[in-house]
Structure formats: C-alpha cells, structure tokens
Scaffold this motif. Structure first.
Motif, PDB file in Angstrom:
ATOM      1  N   ALA A   1      13.637 -25.235 -29.314  1.00 46.44           N
ATOM      2  CA  ALA A   1      12.330 -25.463 -29.941  1.00 46.44           C
ATOM      3  C   ALA A   1      11.862 -24.208 -30.675  1.00 46.44           C
ATOM      4  N   TYR A   2      11.998 -23.055 -30.031  1.00 40.76           N
ATOM      5  CA  TYR A   2      11.587 -21.794 -30.657  1.00 40.76           C
ATOM      6  C   TYR A   2      12.414 -21.531 -31.914  1.00 40.76           C
ATOM      7  N   ALA A   3      13.724 -21.764 -31.823  1.00 39.56           N
ATOM      8  CA  ALA A   3      14.605 -21.514 -32.973  1.00 39.56           C
ATOM      9  C   ALA A   3      14.268 -22.447 -34.130  1.00 39.56           C
ATOM     10  N   LEU A   4      14.106 -23.736 -33.832  1.00 34.11           N
ATOM     11  CA  LEU A   4      13.805 -24.703 -34.899  1.00 34.11           C
ATOM     12  C   LEU A   4      12.440 -24.458 -35.532  1.00 34.11           C
ATOM     13  N   ALA A   5      11.480 -23.992 -34.735  1.00 34.68           N
ATOM     14  CA  ALA A   5      10.149 -23.699 -35.275  1.00 34.68           C
ATOM     15  C   ALA A   5      10.207 -22.577 -36.302  1.00 34.68           C
ATOM     16  N   LEU A   6      11.234 -21.759 -36.240  1.00 33.39           N
ATOM     17  CA  LEU A   6      11.427 -20.698 -37.234  1.00 33.39           C
ATOM     18  C   LEU A   6      12.384 -21.134 -38.340  1.00 33.39           C
TER      19      LEU A   6
ATOM     20  N   ALA B   1       2.609 -20.182 -42.541  1.00 32.22           N
ATOM     21  CA  ALA B   1       1.932 -20.027 -41.255  1.00 32.22           C
ATOM     22  C   ALA B   1       2.893 -20.313 -40.101  1.00 32.22           C
ATOM     23  N   ALA B   2       3.718 -21.336 -40.241  1.00 29.84           N
ATOM     24  CA  ALA B   2       4.674 -21.680 -39.184  1.00 29.84           C
ATOM     25  C   ALA B   2       5.687 -20.562 -38.961  1.00 29.84           C
ATOM     26  N   ILE B   3       6.140 -19.928 -40.028  1.00 34.14           N
ATOM     27  CA  ILE B   3       7.087 -18.813 -39.888  1.00 34.14           C
ATOM     28  C   ILE B   3       6.438 -17.671 -39.107  1.00 34.14           C
ATOM     29  N   VAL B   4       5.213 -17.321 -39.475  1.00 32.69           N
ATOM     30  CA  VAL B   4       4.504 -16.241 -38.785  1.00 32.69           C
ATOM     31  C   VAL B   4       4.297 -16.599 -37.311  1.00 32.69           C
ATOM     32  N   LEU B   5       3.863 -17.827 -37.046  1.00 32.26           N
ATOM     33  CA  LEU B   5       3.639 -18.260 -35.664  1.00 32.26           C
ATOM     34  C   LEU B   5       4.934 -18.286 -34.852  1.00 32.26           C
ATOM     35  N   ALA B   6       6.014 -18.733 -35.463  1.00 29.85           N
ATOM     36  CA  ALA B   6       7.295 -18.768 -34.744  1.00 29.85           C
ATOM     37  C   ALA B   6       7.796 -17.363 -34.428  1.00 29.85           C
TER      38      ALA B   6
ATOM     39  N   SER C   1       1.807 -18.289 -23.766  1.00 35.76           N
ATOM     40  CA  SER C   1       1.246 -18.262 -25.118  1.00 35.76           C
ATOM     41  C   SER C   1       2.327 -18.431 -26.176  1.00 35.76           C
ATOM     42  N   GLY C   2       3.574 -18.164 -25.841  1.00 35.66           N
ATOM     43  CA  GLY C   2       4.676 -18.396 -26.776  1.00 35.66           C
ATOM     44  C   GLY C   2       4.829 -19.878 -27.062  1.00 35.66           C
TER      45      GLY C   2
ATOM     46  N   THR D   1       3.917 -24.618 -30.551  1.00 35.77           N
ATOM     47  CA  THR D   1       3.232 -25.902 -30.734  1.00 35.77           C
ATOM     48  C   THR D   1       2.403 -25.889 -32.016  1.00 35.77           C
ATOM     49  N   ILE D   2       1.692 -24.803 -32.252  1.00 37.54           N
ATOM     50  CA  ILE D   2       0.897 -24.694 -33.478  1.00 37.54           C
ATOM     51  C   ILE D   2       1.818 -24.611 -34.700  1.00 37.54           C
ATOM     52  N   ALA D   3       2.946 -23.905 -34.569  1.00 38.59           N
ATOM     53  CA  ALA D   3       3.914 -23.829 -35.669  1.00 38.59           C
ATOM     54  C   ALA D   3       4.457 -25.214 -35.997  1.00 38.59           C
ATOM     55  N   ALA D   4       4.789 -25.993 -34.971  1.00 39.19           N
ATOM     56  CA  ALA D   4       5.294 -27.354 -35.202  1.00 39.19           C
ATOM     57  C   ALA D   4       4.226 -28.217 -35.864  1.00 39.19           C
TER      58      ALA D   4
END
Length: 160
Positions: A10-15, A49-54, A65-66, A71-74
């Motif tokens: 999930a973390y990888a895909l969000a980036l 924004a998603a890149i920064v959040l990821a 909080s990660g 979740t916000i990035a998605a």
C-alpha cells in the motif's frame, strides 16, 4: 500476503501510482508537446499532494500516522481519477465542460508569450490510444489504484 506485506505494498503503490502518472504527464508535455489544459492541471495537483503524502508516510512507517498519510494519499489519487473521469466525459462529449483554459508562458516579452502560446481546449483530447484519452487513462489507473491501496491497507489492519 501477510499484513506487513500488504502495508508495504500500500505504501509503495501510494507513491508509485501518482509518480508514474505525473512522470507520464510531464513526458507528454515536455517531450511530445502535449500541453495541458486547465482540467489537466486540476488532475496533477492531487497527484503532487499524493506524492508528498506518500513520501511523508514512508518516514513515519512504523507509526499509525503513516497509515493515515497513505489513506489521504490514496484519497488524493482517487480525486485525481475522478477529475480525469469528468474531463474524459467532456472530451467524449458526454456532458458540458468548463470554459477555463491554460496557456504556456515563455520568457521575454509577456505579450509575445501570450500571443504565441498554444490554445489548449479542455473538450478536445490531444492524444488517445484504443479510444481512451490521457484523462481517461488517468481515471482508470487512479481510481483502480486508490481502491487497491485502500484494500491493501484494510487487509493489513485485519491481519494485525
């Protein structure tokens, strides 16, 4: 897939998803000369924004909080996809669009930049493959990607 593997995915895909789509947008603009219209820009902002959040989430990975940042990035990825879907509908003539357009400003005399700037219309797809425009691809990839990130996060929470 273990809960930790689901979280890592999930973390990888969000980036990866927004970075790949932004990379494609920038290549299409600067290499192939497909200048963005106003609605194209609207699709880019949530991806940025998603890149920064990821990236922020990766620094807080061991903490709760990660997951919130991912979740916000998605959510941002999904929002970009929905804007892309609306834009694609305008390009396909399914509904009326907005009247705003953007131009590309250059250096030197501002009047020359305005007069020589390409006119970019939101209701005309400058490129398509298999009948799908760039906005359409953004819709398909972003919405599917956001759903996948949410699903992976959900699976990681169930397994924890």
């Amino acid at each position: 897939m273990t809960s930790q593997q689901s979280r890592n995915a999930a973390y990888a895909l969000a980036l990866i998803i927004p970075a790949a789509l932004m990379g494609g947008a920038l290549i299409s603009q600067y290499v192939f000369g497909l200048y963005p219209c106003q609605m194209c820009w609207w699709q880019r902002y949530p991806h940025i924004a998603a890149i920064v959040l990821a990236l922020l989430a990766l620094t807080m990975k061991g903490k709760g909080s990660g997951d919130l940042a991912v979740t916000i990035a998605a959510t941002a990825i999904g929002i970009s996809g929905l804007i892309g879907g609306f834009h694609a509908g305008i390009e396909y003539g399914w509904w009326e669009g907005v009247t705003a357009c953007s131009t590309v400003a250059g250096g030197g005399n501002p009047l020359d930049a305005i007069m020589n700037a390409p006119v970019v219309r939101c209701d005309v797809a400058p490129w398509s493959m298999f009948g799908i425009s760039l906005a359409g691809f953004n819709f398909l990839i972003s919405v599917a990607g956001a759903i996948l990130v949410f699903a992976l996060l959900g699976k990681s929470r169930k397994g924890a």
